[in-house]
Design a protein around this motif. Structure first.
Motif, PDB file in Angstrom:
ATOM      1  N   THR A 115     -36.117 -16.195   8.797  1.00  0.00           N
ATOM      2  CA  THR A 115     -35.224 -16.834   7.814  1.00  0.00           C
ATOM      3  C   THR A 115     -34.242 -15.767   7.329  1.00  0.00           C
ATOM      4  OG1 THR A 115     -36.849 -16.395   6.112  1.00  0.00           O
ATOM      5  CG2 THR A 115     -36.808 -18.630   6.988  1.00  0.00           C
ATOM      6  N   GLU A 116     -33.024 -16.212   7.011  1.00  0.00           N
ATOM      7  CA  GLU A 116     -31.973 -15.259   6.638  1.00  0.00           C
ATOM      8  C   GLU A 116     -32.431 -14.391   5.466  1.00  0.00           C
ATOM      9  OE1 GLU A 116     -28.454 -17.914   6.172  1.00  0.00           O
ATOM     10  OE2 GLU A 116     -29.664 -19.070   7.585  1.00  0.00           O
ATOM     11  N   LYS A 117     -32.257 -13.109   5.630  1.00  0.00           N
ATOM     12  CA  LYS A 117     -32.740 -12.196   4.598  1.00  0.00           C
ATOM     13  C   LYS A 117     -31.693 -11.149   4.258  1.00  0.00           C
ATOM     14  CE  LYS A 117     -36.429  -9.189   3.390  1.00  0.00           C
ATOM     15  NZ  LYS A 117     -37.832  -8.942   3.436  1.00  0.00           N
ATOM     16  N   ARG A 118     -31.536 -10.899   2.970  1.00  0.00           N
ATOM     17  CA  ARG A 118     -30.563  -9.889   2.547  1.00  0.00           C
ATOM     18  C   ARG A 118     -31.089  -8.508   2.935  1.00  0.00           C
ATOM     19  NH1 ARG A 118     -27.021 -10.399  -2.736  1.00  0.00           N
ATOM     20  NH2 ARG A 118     -25.501  -8.807  -2.176  1.00  0.00           N
ATOM     21  N   ILE A 119     -30.221  -7.709   3.549  1.00  0.00           N
ATOM     22  CA  ILE A 119     -30.669  -6.409   4.037  1.00  0.00           C
ATOM     23  C   ILE A 119     -30.397  -5.303   3.014  1.00  0.00           C
ATOM     24  CG2 ILE A 119     -30.309  -4.643   5.817  1.00  0.00           C
ATOM     25  CD1 ILE A 119     -29.843  -6.851   7.833  1.00  0.00           C
ATOM     26  N   LEU A 120     -29.226  -5.384   2.387  1.00  0.00           N
ATOM     27  CA  LEU A 120     -28.869  -4.328   1.436  1.00  0.00           C
ATOM     28  C   LEU A 120     -28.573  -4.941   0.073  1.00  0.00           C
ATOM     29  CD1 LEU A 120     -26.439  -2.356   3.745  1.00  0.00           C
ATOM     30  CD2 LEU A 120     -28.715  -1.627   3.046  1.00  0.00           C
ATOM     31  N   ARG A 121     -28.901  -4.208  -0.948  1.00  0.00           N
ATOM     32  CA  ARG A 121     -28.714  -4.738  -2.296  1.00  0.00           C
ATOM     33  C   ARG A 121     -27.232  -4.818  -2.679  1.00  0.00           C
ATOM     34  NH1 ARG A 121     -30.889  -1.572  -6.686  1.00  0.00           N
ATOM     35  NH2 ARG A 121     -32.172  -0.653  -5.066  1.00  0.00           N
ATOM     36  N   ASP A 122     -26.478  -3.796  -2.292  1.00  0.00           N
ATOM     37  CA  ASP A 122     -25.095  -3.712  -2.782  1.00  0.00           C
ATOM     38  C   ASP A 122     -24.075  -4.406  -1.887  1.00  0.00           C
ATOM     39  OD1 ASP A 122     -26.446  -2.035  -4.429  1.00  0.00           O
ATOM     40  OD2 ASP A 122     -25.829  -0.217  -3.352  1.00  0.00           O
ATOM     41  N   LEU A 123     -24.488  -4.755  -0.698  1.00  0.00           N
ATOM     42  CA  LEU A 123     -23.519  -5.367   0.220  1.00  0.00           C
ATOM     43  C   LEU A 123     -24.011  -6.745   0.650  1.00  0.00           C
ATOM     44  CD1 LEU A 123     -22.767  -2.364   2.612  1.00  0.00           C
ATOM     45  CD2 LEU A 123     -21.372  -3.146   0.700  1.00  0.00           C
ATOM     46  N   ASP A 124     -23.042  -7.589   1.021  1.00  0.00           N
ATOM     47  CA  ASP A 124     -23.417  -8.923   1.496  1.00  0.00           C
ATOM     48  C   ASP A 124     -23.779  -8.869   2.968  1.00  0.00           C
ATOM     49  OD1 ASP A 124     -23.473 -10.652  -0.637  1.00  0.00           O
ATOM     50  OD2 ASP A 124     -21.299 -10.889  -0.668  1.00  0.00           O
ATOM     51  N   LEU A 125     -24.841  -8.176   3.249  1.00  0.00           N
ATOM     52  CA  LEU A 125     -25.300  -8.058   4.634  1.00  0.00           C
ATOM     53  C   LEU A 125     -26.671  -8.717   4.758  1.00  0.00           C
ATOM     54  CD1 LEU A 125     -24.994  -6.941   7.505  1.00  0.00           C
ATOM     55  CD2 LEU A 125     -25.948  -4.784   6.709  1.00  0.00           C
ATOM     56  N   TYR A 126     -26.718  -9.726   5.633  1.00  0.00           N
ATOM     57  CA  TYR A 126     -27.953 -10.486   5.807  1.00  0.00           C
ATOM     58  C   TYR A 126     -28.402 -10.377   7.261  1.00  0.00           C
ATOM     59  CZ  TYR A 126     -26.639 -12.368   1.300  1.00  0.00           C
ATOM     60  OH  TYR A 126     -26.294 -12.476  -0.016  1.00  0.00           O
ATOM     61  N   GLN A 169     -16.522  -3.687   4.233  1.00  0.00           N
ATOM     62  CA  GLN A 169     -15.173  -4.208   3.963  1.00  0.00           C
ATOM     63  C   GLN A 169     -15.218  -5.523   3.180  1.00  0.00           C
ATOM     64  OE1 GLN A 169     -12.578  -4.420   7.344  1.00  0.00           O
ATOM     65  NE2 GLN A 169     -13.157  -2.397   8.104  1.00  0.00           N
ATOM     66  N   LYS A 170     -16.298  -5.718   2.474  1.00  0.00           N
ATOM     67  CA  LYS A 170     -16.443  -6.863   1.553  1.00  0.00           C
ATOM     68  C   LYS A 170     -16.533  -8.225   2.233  1.00  0.00           C
ATOM     69  CE  LYS A 170     -16.143  -4.548  -2.403  1.00  0.00           C
ATOM     70  NZ  LYS A 170     -16.994  -3.471  -1.868  1.00  0.00           N
ATOM     71  N   ARG A 171     -16.982  -8.237   3.448  1.00  0.00           N
ATOM     72  CA  ARG A 171     -17.198  -9.539   4.065  1.00  0.00           C
ATOM     73  C   ARG A 171     -18.660  -9.926   3.894  1.00  0.00           C
ATOM     74  NH1 ARG A 171     -13.245  -7.261   7.474  1.00  0.00           N
ATOM     75  NH2 ARG A 171     -11.668  -8.715   8.232  1.00  0.00           N
ATOM     76  N   ARG A 172     -18.899 -11.230   3.910  1.00  0.00           N
ATOM     77  CA  ARG A 172     -20.291 -11.709   3.922  1.00  0.00           C
ATOM     78  C   ARG A 172     -20.719 -11.786   5.375  1.00  0.00           C
ATOM     79  NH1 ARG A 172     -22.865 -14.351  -0.236  1.00  0.00           N
ATOM     80  NH2 ARG A 172     -24.069 -15.715   1.102  1.00  0.00           N
ATOM     81  N   VAL A 173     -21.686 -11.000   5.721  1.00  0.00           N
ATOM     82  CA  VAL A 173     -22.016 -10.839   7.140  1.00  0.00           C
ATOM     83  C   VAL A 173     -23.478 -11.201   7.417  1.00  0.00           C
ATOM     84  CG1 VAL A 173     -22.032  -9.218   9.067  1.00  0.00           C
ATOM     85  CG2 VAL A 173     -20.393  -8.906   7.216  1.00  0.00           C
ATOM     86  N   LEU A 174     -23.664 -11.922   8.513  1.00  0.00           N
ATOM     87  CA  LEU A 174     -25.030 -12.172   8.987  1.00  0.00           C
ATOM     88  C   LEU A 174     -25.169 -11.535  10.361  1.00  0.00           C
ATOM     89  CD1 LEU A 174     -27.791 -13.725   8.689  1.00  0.00           C
ATOM     90  CD2 LEU A 174     -26.729 -15.526  10.051  1.00  0.00           C
ATOM     91  N   ILE A 175     -26.182 -10.707  10.512  1.00  0.00           N
ATOM     92  CA  ILE A 175     -26.466 -10.195  11.850  1.00  0.00           C
ATOM     93  C   ILE A 175     -27.687 -10.941  12.393  1.00  0.00           C
ATOM     94  CG2 ILE A 175     -27.638  -8.145  10.849  1.00  0.00           C
ATOM     95  CD1 ILE A 175     -26.860  -6.688  13.508  1.00  0.00           C
ATOM     96  N   ILE A 176     -27.500 -11.537  13.567  1.00  0.00           N
ATOM     97  CA  ILE A 176     -28.583 -12.309  14.177  1.00  0.00           C
ATOM     98  C   ILE A 176     -29.045 -11.606  15.434  1.00  0.00           C
ATOM     99  CG2 ILE A 176     -29.233 -14.478  15.289  1.00  0.00           C
ATOM    100  CD1 ILE A 176     -27.187 -15.930  13.801  1.00  0.00           C
ATOM    101  N   SER A 177     -30.342 -11.445  15.565  1.00  0.00           N
ATOM    102  CA  SER A 177     -30.864 -10.912  16.804  1.00  0.00           C
ATOM    103  C   SER A 177     -31.673 -11.997  17.496  1.00  0.00           C
ATOM    104  CB  SER A 177     -31.737  -9.696  16.516  1.00  0.00           C
ATOM    105  OG  SER A 177     -32.384  -9.331  17.702  1.00  0.00           O
TER     106      SER A 177
END
Ligand SMILES: Nc1ncnc2c1ncn2[C@@H]1O[C@H](COP(=O)(O)OP(=O)(O)OP(=O)(O)O)[C@@H](O)[C@H]1O
Ligand SMILES: [Mg+2]
Length: 315
Positions: free
Chosen positions: A64-75, A38-46
Protein backbone atom coordinates in the motif's frame (compact mmCIF):
# COMPACT_ATOMS: atom_id res chain seq x y z
CA UNK A 1 25.19 14.75 -20.31
CA UNK A 2 23.16 14.79 -17.10
CA UNK A 3 19.55 13.86 -16.54
CA UNK A 4 18.33 17.35 -15.56
CA UNK A 5 15.86 17.89 -18.37
CA UNK A 6 13.94 14.67 -17.70
CA UNK A 7 11.60 16.65 -15.42
CA UNK A 8 11.08 19.50 -17.87
CA UNK A 9 7.44 19.97 -18.90
CA UNK A 10 6.30 17.86 -15.95
CA UNK A 11 6.10 14.29 -17.22
CA UNK A 12 3.51 12.10 -15.49
CA UNK A 13 5.31 8.80 -15.82
CA UNK A 14 8.98 7.94 -15.91
CA UNK A 15 9.66 4.32 -16.62
CA UNK A 16 13.00 2.83 -15.68
CA UNK A 17 13.92 -0.46 -17.33
CA UNK A 18 16.93 -2.61 -18.02
CA UNK A 19 18.62 -5.91 -17.33
CA UNK A 20 18.67 -7.49 -13.87
CA UNK A 21 20.99 -5.94 -11.31
CA UNK A 22 22.25 -3.00 -13.37
CA UNK A 23 20.94 -0.30 -11.04
CA UNK A 24 17.30 0.28 -12.03
CA UNK A 25 16.02 0.66 -8.47
CA UNK A 26 18.97 2.85 -7.58
CA UNK A 27 18.41 5.21 -10.51
CA UNK A 28 14.60 5.21 -10.17
CA UNK A 29 14.97 6.15 -6.49
CA UNK A 30 17.34 9.00 -7.30
CA UNK A 31 14.99 10.33 -10.00
CA UNK A 32 12.03 10.15 -7.62
CA UNK A 33 13.99 11.91 -4.90
CA UNK A 34 15.01 14.70 -7.26
CA UNK A 35 11.41 15.23 -8.40
CA UNK A 36 10.19 15.31 -4.79
CA UNK A 37 12.93 17.79 -3.93
CA UNK A 38 11.53 19.96 -6.71
CA UNK A 39 8.25 20.01 -4.79
CA UNK A 40 6.41 17.45 -6.82
CA UNK A 41 4.20 14.79 -5.30
CA UNK A 42 5.93 11.63 -6.36
CA UNK A 43 5.11 7.95 -6.15
CA UNK A 44 7.80 5.41 -6.86
CA UNK A 45 6.40 2.00 -7.75
CA UNK A 46 8.44 -1.14 -7.90
CA UNK A 47 6.95 -4.13 -9.65
CA UNK A 48 9.91 -6.24 -8.69
CA UNK A 49 9.10 -9.55 -6.98
CA UNK A 50 11.60 -8.75 -4.21
CA UNK A 51 11.07 -5.80 -1.86
CA UNK A 52 13.78 -3.69 -3.45
CA UNK A 53 12.52 -0.23 -2.49
CA UNK A 54 12.30 -1.23 1.15
CA UNK A 55 15.90 -2.30 0.85
CA UNK A 56 17.26 0.86 -0.64
CA UNK A 57 15.21 3.29 1.47
CA UNK A 58 15.76 1.14 4.54
CA UNK A 59 12.14 1.07 5.65
CA UNK A 60 9.28 -1.30 5.06
CA UNK A 61 7.20 -0.11 2.11
CA UNK A 62 4.92 -2.94 0.95
CA UNK A 63 1.82 -3.14 -1.16
CA UNK A 64 0.00 0.00 0.00
CA UNK A 65 1.26 3.49 -0.80
CA UNK A 66 3.56 4.65 1.94
CA UNK A 67 5.22 7.97 2.64
CA UNK A 68 8.98 7.54 2.48
CA UNK A 69 10.25 10.87 3.77
CA UNK A 70 8.77 13.20 6.31
CA UNK A 71 9.71 16.47 4.63
CA UNK A 72 9.07 15.59 1.02
CA UNK A 73 6.05 14.30 -0.86
CA UNK A 74 7.75 11.07 -1.76
CA UNK A 75 5.69 7.90 -1.55
CA UNK A 76 6.56 4.31 -2.33
CA UNK A 77 4.69 1.20 -3.36
CA UNK A 78 5.94 -2.33 -3.86
CA UNK A 79 3.52 -4.32 -5.87
CA UNK A 80 4.19 -7.94 -6.78
CA UNK A 81 2.66 -9.97 -9.58
CA UNK A 82 0.00 -11.61 -7.40
CA UNK A 83 -1.10 -8.27 -5.96
CA UNK A 84 -1.34 -6.93 -9.50
CA UNK A 85 -3.34 -9.97 -10.61
CA UNK A 86 -5.76 -9.55 -7.70
CA UNK A 87 -6.26 -5.87 -8.42
CA UNK A 88 -6.74 -6.67 -12.09
CA UNK A 89 -9.34 -9.27 -11.18
CA UNK A 90 -11.17 -6.84 -8.91
CA UNK A 91 -11.33 -4.31 -11.71
CA UNK A 92 -11.99 -6.42 -14.78
CA UNK A 93 -12.68 -9.96 -13.57
CA UNK A 94 -16.46 -9.88 -13.41
CA UNK A 95 -16.87 -8.28 -16.78
CA UNK A 96 -14.47 -10.66 -18.46
CA UNK A 97 -16.14 -13.62 -16.83
CA UNK A 98 -19.52 -12.38 -17.95
CA UNK A 99 -18.41 -12.02 -21.51
CA UNK A 100 -16.74 -15.40 -21.71
CA UNK A 101 -19.40 -17.28 -19.81
CA UNK A 102 -22.03 -15.88 -22.12
CA UNK A 103 -20.74 -18.13 -24.88
CA UNK A 104 -18.59 -20.72 -23.16
CA UNK A 105 -19.15 -22.90 -20.19
CA UNK A 106 -16.28 -21.90 -17.91
CA UNK A 107 -15.66 -21.60 -14.19
CA UNK A 108 -14.71 -18.28 -12.64
CA UNK A 109 -11.15 -19.63 -12.22
CA UNK A 110 -10.78 -19.11 -15.90
CA UNK A 111 -10.35 -15.41 -15.18
CA UNK A 112 -7.20 -16.25 -13.20
CA UNK A 113 -5.94 -18.11 -16.19
CA UNK A 114 -6.51 -15.14 -18.47
CA UNK A 115 -4.80 -12.93 -15.92
CA UNK A 116 -1.60 -14.87 -16.42
CA UNK A 117 -1.53 -14.07 -20.13
CA UNK A 118 1.68 -12.25 -20.98
CA UNK A 119 1.28 -8.51 -21.12
CA UNK A 120 -1.70 -8.36 -18.76
CA UNK A 121 0.51 -7.46 -15.82
CA UNK A 122 2.15 -4.55 -17.58
CA UNK A 123 -1.09 -3.34 -19.03
CA UNK A 124 -2.76 -3.45 -15.66
CA UNK A 125 0.15 -1.56 -14.08
CA UNK A 126 -0.22 1.12 -16.71
CA UNK A 127 -3.96 1.25 -16.15
CA UNK A 128 -3.32 1.58 -12.43
CA UNK A 129 -0.73 4.33 -12.98
CA UNK A 130 -2.95 6.26 -15.38
CA UNK A 131 -5.78 6.15 -12.84
CA UNK A 132 -3.46 7.54 -10.16
CA UNK A 133 -2.25 10.25 -12.49
CA UNK A 134 -5.75 11.17 -13.64
CA UNK A 135 -7.01 11.33 -10.09
CA UNK A 136 -4.25 13.94 -9.60
CA UNK A 137 -3.07 12.04 -6.60
CA UNK A 138 0.52 12.37 -7.76
CA UNK A 139 2.30 14.74 -10.11
CA UNK A 140 4.68 12.02 -11.17
CA UNK A 141 4.92 8.25 -10.98
CA UNK A 142 8.35 6.67 -11.33
CA UNK A 143 8.06 3.03 -12.28
CA UNK A 144 10.97 0.80 -11.37
CA UNK A 145 10.17 -2.15 -13.60
CA UNK A 146 10.83 -5.82 -12.95
CA UNK A 147 14.12 -7.13 -14.29
CA UNK A 148 12.65 -8.81 -17.35
CA UNK A 149 14.66 -8.69 -20.52
CA UNK A 150 11.57 -7.65 -22.43
CA UNK A 151 9.90 -5.06 -20.28
CA UNK A 152 7.87 -3.81 -23.12
CA UNK A 153 5.76 -6.50 -24.58
CA UNK A 154 3.02 -4.37 -23.17
CA UNK A 155 1.81 -2.95 -26.40
CA UNK A 156 1.43 -5.91 -28.64
CA UNK A 157 0.08 -8.50 -26.25
CA UNK A 158 -2.93 -6.83 -24.69
CA UNK A 159 -3.99 -5.75 -28.11
CA UNK A 160 -3.62 -9.27 -29.42
CA UNK A 161 -5.63 -10.51 -26.48
CA UNK A 162 -8.38 -8.01 -27.24
CA UNK A 163 -8.37 -8.91 -30.91
CA UNK A 164 -8.71 -12.52 -29.93
CA UNK A 165 -11.60 -11.79 -27.58
CA UNK A 166 -13.22 -9.66 -30.20
CA UNK A 167 -12.92 -12.36 -32.84
CA UNK A 168 -14.33 -15.01 -30.51
CA UNK A 169 -17.18 -12.74 -29.54
CA UNK A 170 -17.97 -11.88 -33.12
CA UNK A 171 -18.00 -15.55 -33.98
CA UNK A 172 -20.56 -16.28 -31.32
CA UNK A 173 -22.50 -13.20 -32.24
CA UNK A 174 -22.76 -14.63 -35.73
CA UNK A 175 -24.21 -17.80 -34.31
CA UNK A 176 -26.64 -15.69 -32.41
CA UNK A 177 -27.47 -13.91 -35.60
CA UNK A 178 -29.92 -16.67 -36.33
CA UNK A 179 -31.94 -14.50 -34.07
CA UNK A 180 -31.04 -11.59 -36.27
CA UNK A 181 -33.21 -9.05 -34.56
CA UNK A 182 -31.95 -9.56 -31.08
CA UNK A 183 -28.29 -9.71 -32.11
CA UNK A 184 -27.28 -6.30 -30.87
CA UNK A 185 -29.56 -6.54 -27.94
CA UNK A 186 -28.06 -9.56 -26.20
CA UNK A 187 -27.45 -8.09 -22.82
CA UNK A 188 -25.33 -9.54 -20.11
CA UNK A 189 -26.95 -10.42 -16.83
CA UNK A 190 -25.10 -8.07 -14.54
CA UNK A 191 -23.89 -5.12 -16.51
CA UNK A 192 -26.87 -4.49 -18.74
CA UNK A 193 -24.39 -3.80 -21.51
CA UNK A 194 -24.26 -5.74 -24.74
CA UNK A 195 -21.28 -7.92 -25.48
CA UNK A 196 -20.03 -5.64 -28.18
CA UNK A 197 -20.36 -2.63 -25.93
CA UNK A 198 -18.14 -4.30 -23.38
CA UNK A 199 -15.56 -5.29 -25.97
CA UNK A 200 -15.64 -1.75 -27.30
CA UNK A 201 -14.99 -0.38 -23.82
CA UNK A 202 -11.97 -2.68 -23.44
CA UNK A 203 -10.65 -1.48 -26.74
CA UNK A 204 -11.08 2.10 -25.72
CA UNK A 205 -9.14 1.42 -22.56
CA UNK A 206 -6.31 -0.22 -24.49
CA UNK A 207 -6.24 2.75 -26.84
CA UNK A 208 -6.13 5.15 -23.93
CA UNK A 209 -3.17 3.31 -22.46
CA UNK A 210 -1.36 3.26 -25.77
CA UNK A 211 -1.89 6.96 -26.35
CA UNK A 212 -0.71 7.72 -22.81
CA UNK A 213 2.53 5.80 -23.16
CA UNK A 214 3.17 7.26 -26.61
CA UNK A 215 2.57 10.81 -25.43
CA UNK A 216 6.07 12.22 -25.18
CA UNK A 217 4.84 15.07 -22.98
CA UNK A 218 3.52 12.66 -20.38
CA UNK A 219 6.02 9.83 -20.40
CA UNK A 220 9.80 9.45 -20.38
CA UNK A 221 11.74 6.21 -20.78
CA UNK A 222 15.04 5.48 -19.16
CA UNK A 223 17.13 2.40 -19.77
CA UNK A 224 19.81 1.59 -17.26
CA UNK A 225 22.72 -0.46 -18.49
CA UNK A 226 26.32 -1.32 -17.74
CA UNK A 227 29.22 -0.95 -20.17
CA UNK A 228 29.58 -4.64 -20.90
CA UNK A 229 28.63 -6.84 -23.83
CA UNK A 230 25.44 -8.23 -22.26
CA UNK A 231 24.27 -4.83 -21.08
CA UNK A 232 24.81 -3.32 -24.49
CA UNK A 233 23.10 -6.11 -26.43
CA UNK A 234 20.05 -6.03 -24.17
CA UNK A 235 19.86 -2.27 -24.53
CA UNK A 236 19.90 -2.66 -28.29
CA UNK A 237 17.08 -5.15 -28.12
CA UNK A 238 14.92 -2.98 -25.88
CA UNK A 239 15.46 0.08 -28.07
CA UNK A 240 14.46 -1.96 -31.11
CA UNK A 241 11.33 -3.28 -29.40
CA UNK A 242 10.43 0.21 -28.31
CA UNK A 243 10.80 1.51 -31.82
CA UNK A 244 8.65 -1.28 -33.22
CA UNK A 245 5.97 -0.19 -30.81
CA UNK A 246 6.15 3.48 -31.67
CA UNK A 247 8.01 4.40 -28.49
CA UNK A 248 11.38 6.00 -28.06
CA UNK A 249 13.92 5.67 -25.31
CA UNK A 250 14.82 9.12 -23.99
CA UNK A 251 17.83 8.33 -21.80
CA UNK A 252 20.36 5.59 -21.32
CA UNK A 253 22.07 5.63 -17.95
CA UNK A 254 25.37 3.81 -18.15
CA UNK A 255 26.05 2.65 -14.62
CA UNK A 256 29.12 1.30 -12.86
CA UNK A 257 31.51 3.34 -14.96
CA UNK A 258 35.10 3.19 -13.72
CA UNK A 259 36.44 6.72 -13.52
CA UNK A 260 39.95 6.28 -12.25
CA UNK A 261 42.03 3.19 -12.72
CA UNK A 262 45.12 2.94 -10.61
CA UNK A 263 45.87 -0.74 -11.01
CA UNK A 264 46.25 -3.06 -13.96
CA UNK A 265 42.94 -4.82 -13.25
CA UNK A 266 40.96 -1.60 -13.34
CA UNK A 267 42.91 -0.21 -16.27
CA UNK A 268 41.86 -3.20 -18.37
CA UNK A 269 38.25 -2.95 -17.25
CA UNK A 270 38.17 0.76 -17.88
CA UNK A 271 39.43 0.25 -21.41
CA UNK A 272 36.81 -2.40 -22.05
CA UNK A 273 34.09 -0.14 -20.66
CA UNK A 274 35.21 2.74 -22.84
CA UNK A 275 34.80 0.69 -25.98
CA UNK A 276 31.20 -0.19 -25.06
CA UNK A 277 30.39 3.39 -24.09
CA UNK A 278 31.75 4.56 -27.44
CA UNK A 279 29.67 1.92 -29.20
CA UNK A 280 26.49 3.13 -27.47
CA UNK A 281 27.33 6.77 -28.18
CA UNK A 282 27.88 6.09 -31.88
CA UNK A 283 24.86 3.91 -32.33
CA UNK A 284 22.46 6.04 -30.33
CA UNK A 285 23.57 9.59 -30.96
CA UNK A 286 19.88 10.62 -30.78
CA UNK A 287 19.43 9.29 -27.21
CA UNK A 288 20.86 11.11 -24.20
CA UNK A 289 23.59 9.11 -22.53
CA UNK A 290 24.25 9.68 -18.85
CA UNK A 291 27.20 8.07 -17.08
CA UNK A 292 27.16 7.07 -13.44
CA UNK A 293 30.39 6.06 -11.74
CA UNK A 294 30.95 2.80 -9.91
CA UNK A 295 31.23 3.31 -6.17
CA UNK A 296 33.32 1.18 -3.87
CA UNK A 297 30.27 0.67 -1.65
CA UNK A 298 26.68 -0.30 -2.47
CA UNK A 299 23.93 2.31 -2.70
CA UNK A 300 21.74 1.96 0.36
CA UNK A 301 19.99 4.57 2.47
CA UNK A 302 18.84 8.11 1.91
CA UNK A 303 22.32 9.73 1.96
CA UNK A 304 23.62 7.46 -0.76
CA UNK A 305 20.57 8.00 -2.95
CA UNK A 306 21.07 11.72 -2.47
CA UNK A 307 24.63 11.31 -3.70
CA UNK A 308 23.42 9.55 -6.87
CA UNK A 309 20.83 12.27 -7.27
CA UNK A 310 23.52 14.96 -7.22
CA UNK A 311 25.46 13.14 -9.92
CA UNK A 312 22.46 12.59 -12.16
CA UNK A 313 21.13 16.12 -11.59
CA UNK A 314 24.13 18.42 -11.18
CA UNK A 315 23.18 21.97 -10.20
N1 LIG B 1 27.06 3.04 -9.24
C1 LIG B 1 27.04 2.05 -8.34
N2 LIG B 1 28.14 1.80 -7.60
C2 LIG B 1 28.14 0.80 -6.69
N3 LIG B 1 27.11 0.01 -6.44
C3 LIG B 1 25.98 0.20 -7.15
C4 LIG B 1 25.89 1.23 -8.13
N4 LIG B 1 24.64 1.20 -8.66
C5 LIG B 1 23.99 0.19 -8.04
N5 LIG B 1 24.79 -0.40 -7.12
C6 LIG B 1 24.47 -1.55 -6.30
O1 LIG B 1 24.23 -2.65 -7.16
C7 LIG B 1 23.18 -3.47 -6.69
C8 LIG B 1 22.07 -3.56 -7.72
O2 LIG B 1 21.46 -2.29 -7.89
P1 LIG B 1 19.88 -2.13 -8.05
O3 LIG B 1 19.18 -2.89 -7.00
O4 LIG B 1 19.59 -0.70 -8.19
O5 LIG B 1 19.74 -2.88 -9.45
P2 LIG B 1 18.39 -3.34 -10.17
O6 LIG B 1 18.61 -3.18 -11.62
O7 LIG B 1 17.22 -2.66 -9.57
O8 LIG B 1 18.37 -4.86 -9.76
P3 LIG B 1 17.15 -5.90 -9.97
O9 LIG B 1 17.14 -6.22 -11.43
O10 LIG B 1 17.54 -7.05 -9.12
O11 LIG B 1 15.92 -5.19 -9.51
C9 LIG B 1 22.74 -2.84 -5.37
O12 LIG B 1 23.38 -3.48 -4.33
C10 LIG B 1 23.21 -1.40 -5.49
O13 LIG B 1 23.48 -0.85 -4.21
MG1 LIG C 1 15.46 -3.44 -8.70
Amino acid sequence: MPLNDILTDGPKLIMVGGKGGVGKTTCASAIALEAATQKRRVLIISSDPTPSLSDIFELHIGSTEKRILRDLDLYGLEISSDVILNKWKDTFGDEIYEVISSFANVEYDFVDYIGTAPGIEEEYMLHFIIELVEASKYDLVVWDTAPAGHTLKLLKLPQLFLKHMEAATKFYMNLYSYFEKIKDAIRLKESKKTLLEIIASWEKLAEKIVSFIRDTKKTRYVIVTIPEALGVSLTERVIREFRENGLSVDYIIINNVIREADCEFHKIRKKMQESYIRMLAERYSYIKLVELPLFPEEVKGYRKIEKICKLLFPK
